[in-house]
Structures are given as C-alpha cells and as structure tokens.
Design an enzyme around this catalytic site. Structure first.
Site, PDB file in Angstrom:
ATOM      1  N   GLU A  96       0.643  -1.542  -0.178  1.00 53.35           N
ATOM      2  CA  GLU A  96       0.120   0.390   0.335  1.00 53.35           C
ATOM      3  C   GLU A  96       0.670   1.278   0.041  1.00 53.35           C
ATOM      4  OE1 GLU A  96      -3.915  -2.165   2.607  1.00 53.35           O
ATOM      5  OE2 GLU A  96      -2.730  -0.344   3.074  1.00 53.35           O
ATOM      6  N   CYS A 340      -0.784   3.785   7.091  1.00 56.21           N
ATOM      7  CA  CYS A 340      -1.103   3.613   5.338  1.00 56.21           C
ATOM      8  C   CYS A 340      -1.516   2.193   5.512  1.00 56.21           C
ATOM      9  CB  CYS A 340      -0.665   4.013   3.891  1.00 56.21           C
ATOM     10  SG  CYS A 340       0.874   3.871   4.116  1.00 56.21           S
TER      11      CYS A 340
END
Ligand code: SAH
Ligand code: SF4
Length: 356
Positions: A96, A340
């Site tokens: 990610e 994240c």
C-alpha cells in the site's frame, strides 16, 4: 540486496553501481548521469525511452530487470485529498502507498516491507505477519510512482513518510540504500528535512541511523510509556524495552542534534490516562522531542476504541503543564498517511474511503 537471485532491477542500482555497470560494459561513464536523470528526473518507465545507444539499450534489457509496480486497486477519500494505491510487485506481492494532498503539500506514505514481524496489537499490517523485505528499488519505485503522476500535473512530491507497511529498521540496509537514492541531488534530490522515517523502536537501528548522516527526520512509535503497558501493545518492547529505546534515542539526538517525534495513538481506557501522560513526560524529560498524538483507528482485529475528547483533553493538559510540545493529528489527511498499512481496515471501520 537480500531477497532474490534474479538480475538487479534498474531501480536497485545506486548511481555508483550504475556507473560501474556501464564501465564494465565498456560504455562511457558520462552516460551514467544521463541515465540517472532519465530514471529519476524524467520518470522514464521503459528501456525504449532510455537515452542510450541501441546496443546498450538491448544489453540493459537483456541483463537487467525493470519492474514498474502496477496499480491493482485504488481507494480515494470522498474529499479527493487522500488516495491509497495498491501496487503489485514483480512477484505478485502487493503493498500500500498513500498520496495526500493538503493545500500546497503533496505527501507520500510508502512501505518498506510486505507485512511486518512486529505484531503490534492495534495494527492491521502487524496482523498479517512478515512476508518479505522490499528491495531498495521497490521502495524507490513507490516514490517515483507518485512523482510521475504529479509531474504530469506540473506538481511534485513535497513530503515523504516511511509509515506504510513494515518496519524500516528491520529492513535497514535496503531502507537506507533507498533513502540515499532518493536524496541524491543528481536525481530526485528529495530534501532530507521533508522525509520522515518511523520506527517501532528498534534500538540498534536508531543508533545506527544516527551515524548515517542522512539528515532525515525520525519518528518513534511509542504508544505507551511504561514497559508493562507497552509490552502488551507492542511485543517488540520485550526485545527493546523502554530503557534501551530511550538510551538509543538519547544517543541519536546527541549525535544528530535533531529533535525526535514520538507517535502516540490514543486508545480509550488503555493509554489515554493522565498517569500514562505523566510517565511519558518523565521518559522524554530533557530530550528534544515532539509528541504526535493521533486517535486510534479501529481495526477489525483489535477491540480498542479511540480516546474520548475528554480523555484527550486530560492527557494534553499533563503535557502542557510539563511544557512538552505536541500536536493532535486529524483522522483524515495526515492521520491516514500515518498508518497506511491500516487503510483497508479504516475503510471498513469508517466508510472513509470508497473504491474507484
Ligand atoms: N513500523 C513503523 C512504521 C509503520 S506504522 C512504526 O511502527 O513506526 C506507521 C504508524 O502507524 C506507527 O506510528 C504505528 O504505530 C501507527 N499505527 C498502526 N496502527 C494504527 C492504528 N490502528 N491507529 C493509529 N495508528 C496506528
Ligand atoms: Fe509493524 Fe509498525 Fe504495524 Fe507495529 S505499527 S506491526 S511495527 S507496521
């Protein structure tokens, strides 16, 4: 380079290594800089577009790899300010990365490992376990991914945080190699003060990092200021208890003269008490420190809830009384970039992000 025996990816090469490769092929060394500019300033993505004589281009194509991670999924916040891309690597693993647009800022949050071995109880990435290290090139490629897109809109990345999936100091060499490539004034020339590396507190890594002289910012994920509590939240505390962590942090600030940031996700009834705030004040006494408070982002695998506004107020009152600088980050925007690896969980928890 630690994880495979395939030919090196172009992004894995430092400028020196690229120069040596060219020299070993009998090519003029002056090509190094042209090639480096093509990779890092022009954002080239294919062998065909490299500024090289045909024979050399063919040799590069035959003897090196060059994988540009592809977007396989994308989530965007309703306000359009925050976006997460799921990038697929050469072996199919996925990581990610987050791009955050806030006023003039363009910040990227990038990953250093697939998964993470540290197992912090509140962290969605921790729940995955460790899968593999990212190579320097795979770390660099995440930055170039956004840089290319922004350049097409006459913008550029202004900030970079290594707060995505993984623990940077458990992939130390590759992380530092990637940082050197990103900082290189002949390439992207990212300003060091605009880069922040976040660690869960790998004490030897912190000491070693102080010696690198990179000039980037260091954030330490603290979340608790007593060993008994920190052990429960962050198992890595058993290996590097607070005394070791702060000994390393003091060595770091003494060596670099830089302030450190401490990350603290406030969890209701867990680490949001005035007693924990007092313990925090005692731990950071005399250190050039800044406390980044953030509300816990609930994940499906952890029952904790974000602290209430009242608890936050009581906590910050203790910090204020002691004169400890702190900021509370908003859940949107930078709060998303702060973890994240947790975005997928956050999406479920808040409906904050929607698939494109
Ligand atoms: N492994 C490194 C960097 C990646 S995690 C580290 O731990 O510092 C990035 C940040 O997100 C860390 O401060 C981490 O503690 C925080 N984080 C992880 N899960 C979170 C959650 N559910 N809510 C709030 N912050 C979280
Ligand atoms: Fe790993 Fe950081 Fe998540 Fe802890 S918070 S499990 S160190 S990614």
């Amino acid at each position: 380079m630690t994880y495979d025996t395939q030919p090196l990816d172009l992004y894995d090469l430092s400028r020196e290594a690229l120069g040596e490769l060219l020299a070993s092929w009998g090519a003029p060394r002056t090509l190094t800089l042209e090639l480096w500019h093509a990779l890092y300033r022009q954002g080239a993505t294919s062998f065909e577009t490299l500024p090289l004589p045909e024979a050399l281009r063919a040799r590069f194509a035959a003897e090196t790899r060059w994988h540009i991670p592809q977007v396989v999924d994308r989530l965007e916040a309703p306000d359009g300010a925050t976006r997460k891309d799921l990038l697929e690597l050469a072996d199919g693993q996925r990581i990610e990365v987050v791009l955050l647009r806030y006023r003039q800022r363009r910040s990227a949050c990038i990953s250093t490992q697939v998964g993470c071995a540290c197992g912090c109880v509140f962290c969605a990435t921790g729940g995955m376990g460790f899968v593999r290290q990212l190579t320097p090139g795979e770390i660099v490629a995440q930055v170039l991914h956004f840089q290319r897109e922004l350049a097409a809109q006459s913008e550029s990345l202004s900030n970079l945080v290594l707060m995505g999936m993984g623990e940077p100091f458990l992939n130390y060499e590759n992380t530092v190699a990637a940082l050197r490539q990103l900082l290189d004034p002949q390439g992207l020339g990212f300003p060091p003060r605009r880069i922040t590396v976040s660690t869960a507190g790998i004490a030897p890594g912190i000491k070693r990092f102080a010696e690198e002289g990179l000039g980037v910012n260091l954030a330490i994920s603290l979340h608790a200021a007593t060993d008994a509590l920190r052990e429960q939240l962050m198992p890595i505390n058993r290996r590097y208890p607070l005394a070791m962590l702060f000994e390393a942090t003091r060595a770091y600030t003494a060596k670099t003269g830089r302030r450190v940031m401490f990350e603290w996700a406030l969890i209701a009834g867990v680490n949001d008490s005035p007693a924990q705030a007092e313990a925090l004040v005692a731990q950071v006494a005399g250190l050039p420190a800044h406390i980044n408070l953030i509300l816990l982002n609930p994940t499906p695998t952890y029952p904790g809830r974000p602290a209430t506004p009242e608890a936050v107020a009581a906590f910050t009152t203790v910090l204020d009384a002691a004169g400890i600088p702190h900021t509370m980050r908003q859940r949107r925007g930078s709060a998303i970039a702060a973890g994240c690896g947790q975005l997928r969980a956050r999406e479920r928890a808040f409906g904050l992000l929607r698939p494109l």
